[in-house]
Design a protein around this motif. Structure first.
Motif, mmCIF file in Angstrom:
data_model
loop_
_atom_site.group_PDB
_atom_site.id
_atom_site.type_symbol
_atom_site.label_atom_id
_atom_site.label_comp_id
_atom_site.label_asym_id
_atom_site.label_seq_id
_atom_site.Cartn_x
_atom_site.Cartn_y
_atom_site.Cartn_z
ATOM 1 N N THR A 159 -51.613 -80.667 14.053
ATOM 2 C CA THR A 159 -50.484 -80.847 14.972
ATOM 3 C C THR A 159 -49.942 -79.557 15.568
ATOM 4 O O THR A 159 -49.257 -79.581 16.594
ATOM 5 N N GLY A 160 -50.216 -78.418 14.917
ATOM 6 C CA GLY A 160 -49.683 -77.138 15.380
ATOM 7 C C GLY A 160 -48.252 -76.872 14.945
ATOM 8 O O GLY A 160 -47.711 -75.796 15.210
ATOM 9 N N THR A 161 -47.621 -77.837 14.292
ATOM 10 C CA THR A 161 -46.267 -77.611 13.774
ATOM 11 C C THR A 161 -46.337 -76.677 12.579
ATOM 12 O O THR A 161 -47.379 -76.560 11.923
ATOM 13 N N PHE A 162 -45.231 -76.011 12.277
ATOM 14 C CA PHE A 162 -45.289 -75.032 11.198
ATOM 15 C C PHE A 162 -43.979 -74.950 10.439
ATOM 16 O O PHE A 162 -42.922 -75.367 10.917
ATOM 17 N N GLU A 163 -44.102 -74.394 9.234
ATOM 18 C CA GLU A 163 -42.954 -74.028 8.412
ATOM 19 C C GLU A 163 -43.000 -72.532 8.177
ATOM 20 O O GLU A 163 -44.077 -71.954 8.009
ATOM 21 N N GLY A 208 -57.090 -77.992 3.015
ATOM 22 C CA GLY A 208 -57.647 -77.930 4.360
ATOM 23 C C GLY A 208 -56.675 -78.256 5.466
ATOM 24 O O GLY A 208 -57.049 -78.285 6.642
ATOM 25 N N LYS A 209 -55.412 -78.473 5.130
ATOM 26 C CA LYS A 209 -54.435 -78.924 6.124
ATOM 27 C C LYS A 209 -53.778 -77.791 6.893
ATOM 28 O O LYS A 209 -53.433 -77.945 8.062
ATOM 29 N N TYR A 210 -53.611 -76.632 6.231
ATOM 30 C CA TYR A 210 -52.772 -75.588 6.816
ATOM 31 C C TYR A 210 -53.527 -74.282 7.072
ATOM 32 O O TYR A 210 -54.329 -73.838 6.245
ATOM 33 N N ALA A 211 -53.221 -73.677 8.208
ATOM 34 C CA ALA A 211 -53.533 -72.270 8.425
ATOM 35 C C ALA A 211 -52.390 -71.484 7.788
ATOM 36 O O ALA A 211 -51.215 -71.780 8.024
ATOM 37 N N VAL A 212 -52.726 -70.498 6.986
ATOM 38 C CA VAL A 212 -51.742 -69.772 6.175
ATOM 39 C C VAL A 212 -51.717 -68.307 6.589
ATOM 40 O O VAL A 212 -52.776 -67.686 6.766
ATOM 41 N N THR A 213 -50.523 -67.762 6.738
ATOM 42 C CA THR A 213 -50.415 -66.322 6.940
ATOM 43 C C THR A 213 -49.170 -65.783 6.257
ATOM 44 O O THR A 213 -48.169 -66.493 6.106
ATOM 45 N N ALA A 214 -49.265 -64.549 5.832
ATOM 46 C CA ALA A 214 -48.133 -63.845 5.223
ATOM 47 C C ALA A 214 -48.172 -62.400 5.682
ATOM 48 O O ALA A 214 -49.250 -61.827 5.910
ATOM 49 N N TYR A 215 -46.994 -61.816 5.825
ATOM 50 C CA TYR A 215 -46.873 -60.395 6.158
ATOM 51 C C TYR A 215 -45.707 -59.812 5.374
ATOM 52 O O TYR A 215 -44.617 -60.375 5.373
ATOM 53 N N PHE A 216 -45.961 -58.695 4.691
ATOM 54 C CA PHE A 216 -44.881 -58.043 3.944
ATOM 55 C C PHE A 216 -44.779 -56.578 4.339
ATOM 56 O O PHE A 216 -45.748 -55.960 4.794
ATOM 57 N N ILE A 217 -43.563 -56.040 4.168
ATOM 58 C CA ILE A 217 -43.345 -54.618 4.378
ATOM 59 C C ILE A 217 -42.727 -54.021 3.114
ATOM 60 O O ILE A 217 -42.000 -54.694 2.379
ATOM 61 N N MET A 218 -43.057 -52.764 2.885
ATOM 62 C CA MET A 218 -42.498 -52.000 1.776
ATOM 63 C C MET A 218 -41.967 -50.681 2.334
ATOM 64 O O MET A 218 -42.215 -50.341 3.500
ATOM 65 N N GLY A 219 -41.239 -49.939 1.524
ATOM 66 C CA GLY A 219 -40.704 -48.672 2.004
ATOM 67 C C GLY A 219 -40.408 -47.718 0.865
ATOM 68 O O GLY A 219 -40.018 -48.145 -0.224
ATOM 69 N N ARG A 220 -40.566 -46.425 1.141
ATOM 70 C CA ARG A 220 -40.220 -45.388 0.157
ATOM 71 C C ARG A 220 -38.984 -44.611 0.584
ATOM 72 O O ARG A 220 -38.238 -44.128 -0.251
ATOM 73 N N SER A 221 -38.749 -44.507 1.890
ATOM 74 C CA SER A 221 -37.589 -43.764 2.384
ATOM 75 C C SER A 221 -36.413 -44.709 2.614
ATOM 76 O O SER A 221 -36.579 -45.930 2.737
ATOM 77 N N GLU A 222 -35.221 -44.154 2.696
ATOM 78 C CA GLU A 222 -34.037 -44.969 2.960
ATOM 79 C C GLU A 222 -34.155 -45.666 4.310
ATOM 80 O O GLU A 222 -33.772 -46.833 4.457
ATOM 81 N N ASN A 223 -34.708 -44.974 5.295
ATOM 82 C CA ASN A 223 -34.853 -45.555 6.626
ATOM 83 C C ASN A 223 -35.794 -46.758 6.609
ATOM 84 O O ASN A 223 -35.519 -47.793 7.223
ATOM 85 N N SER A 224 -36.907 -46.636 5.885
ATOM 86 C CA SER A 224 -37.867 -47.741 5.809
ATOM 87 C C SER A 224 -37.316 -48.924 5.031
ATOM 88 O O SER A 224 -37.614 -50.085 5.347
ATOM 89 N N ARG A 225 -36.519 -48.635 4.009
ATOM 90 C CA ARG A 225 -35.975 -49.722 3.182
ATOM 91 C C ARG A 225 -34.783 -50.410 3.826
ATOM 92 O O ARG A 225 -34.395 -51.496 3.399
ATOM 93 N N ASN A 226 -34.229 -49.813 4.857
ATOM 94 C CA ASN A 226 -33.046 -50.357 5.529
ATOM 95 C C ASN A 226 -33.462 -51.352 6.617
ATOM 96 O O ASN A 226 -33.143 -51.218 7.786
ATOM 97 N N ARG A 227 -34.230 -52.398 6.202
ATOM 98 C CA ARG A 227 -34.726 -53.356 7.185
ATOM 99 C C ARG A 227 -34.665 -54.774 6.639
ATOM 100 O O ARG A 227 -34.673 -55.001 5.432
ATOM 101 N N ILE A 228 -34.642 -55.705 7.572
ATOM 102 C CA ILE A 228 -34.777 -57.119 7.248
ATOM 103 C C ILE A 228 -35.638 -57.777 8.315
ATOM 104 O O ILE A 228 -35.781 -57.247 9.426
ATOM 105 N N PHE A 229 -36.224 -58.938 7.978
ATOM 106 C CA PHE A 229 -36.887 -59.788 8.959
ATOM 107 C C PHE A 229 -35.879 -60.812 9.471
ATOM 108 O O PHE A 229 -35.115 -61.394 8.689
ATOM 109 N N VAL A 230 -35.899 -61.059 10.770
ATOM 110 C CA VAL A 230 -35.079 -62.113 11.364
ATOM 111 C C VAL A 230 -35.947 -62.917 12.330
ATOM 112 O O VAL A 230 -36.915 -62.405 12.889
ATOM 113 N N THR A 231 -35.611 -64.185 12.507
ATOM 114 C CA THR A 231 -36.347 -65.027 13.435
ATOM 115 C C THR A 231 -35.796 -64.863 14.842
ATOM 116 O O THR A 231 -34.615 -64.590 15.057
#
Length: 262
Positions: free
Chosen positions: A250-254, A53-76
């Motif tokens: 507290t609204g703090t997050f990891e 009960g302590k944390y709000a949880v979220t996740a997001y993922f991406i997938m790709g079939r083409s070279e253009n879609s697979r040529n990605r990264i997540f950055v902060t």
């Protein structure tokens, strides 16, 4: 993986489990099974609440079939997340693949699979609601797939937590009509999340997600949950994963980010 901690099978069909929360019996899906049994769910959002009960949880993922879609990264980028080309020299079309999937707005966190993140952010700043903002958008213009736009909003204020999810999709492949669905969860259950993704499975054209967001288990531990999601995604098609655990008091997050391209 979470059955021993949260419940037991007790005769439910394979892939379903249960746990008691406030004397309620609830059927839940295994997120691990949902991902391992689908080679191409496309892009996916999970939102929920940790078992303790302590944390709000979220996740997001991406997938790709083409070279253009697979040529990605997540950055902060501060509290936000954006996509960028792993190898800029191979980027052929930035539309629909370069965007900010996560933006923080005060006590709220917006998570989407496209540039509608900015639409929600800007219109909510002007006083509109999550649903009103998304009524200005529709599915992606990538016929014949007409990829759905999936979105989520986590609201944490003074120790309370609720969330919303949305999907904008073509009418069974007909782009003449946009079907809009919003799902609101005002009293999240400990240990329960909801999972929505763009495609039912691989195909040509890709079939859009159907039905309500799927009820799935989430974990108390961010690293355990990150590993479960990443290791369950199809090895050939997975591209990047974002996970965030927000302390409801507290609204703090990891945050965790995993990129196939390193």
């Amino acid at each position: 993986m979470y059955v021993d901690r949260l419940g037991s099978r007790k005769g439910f069909p394979d892939g379903f489990y249960y746990f008691a929360e406030e004397e309620k019996l609830m059927q839940m899906l295994s997120l691990e099974n949902e991902l391992k049994e689908n080679s191409y769910p496309g892009r996916g959002i999970v939102i929920g609440k940790s078992p303790n009960g302590k944390y709000a949880v979220t996740a997001y993922f991406i997938m790709g079939r083409s070279e253009n879609s697979r040529n990605r990264i997540f950055v902060t980028e501060g509290d936000d997340i954006r996509t960028e080309a792993f190898d800029p020299s191979k980027l052929t079309d930035p539309s629909l693949i370069i965007y900010a999937p996560v933006r923080a707005l005060g006590d709220s966190t917006i998570v989407t699979n496209g540039d509608q993140t900015d639409t929600v952010y800007n219109l909510m700043k002007d006083g509109q609601t999550f649903e009103q903002a998304l009524r200005t958008r529709e599915f992606e213009p990538d016929g014949p797939n007409y990829t759905p736009r999936i979105s989520g909003l986590l609201n944490i204020r003074e120790g309370s937590y609720n969330y919303e999810m949305s999907i904008l999709k073509s009418n069974n492949g007909d782009p003449a009509c946009c079907n809009r669905y919003t799902f609101s969860y005002d009293h999240p259950i400990n240990g329960k999340g909801h999972f929505i993704h763009t495609y039912m499975h691989d195909g040509n054209p890709l079939p859009s997600f159907e039905g309500e967001p799927k009820p799935v288990f989430v974990s108390d531990d961010i690293d355990e949950f990150t590993a479960l999601v990443w290791n369950s995604l199809n090895e050939e098609n997975k591209v990047s994963l974002f996970v965030r655990y927000i302390d409801i008091e507290t609204g703090t997050f990891e945050t965790r980010i995993v990129n196939k391209n390193q």
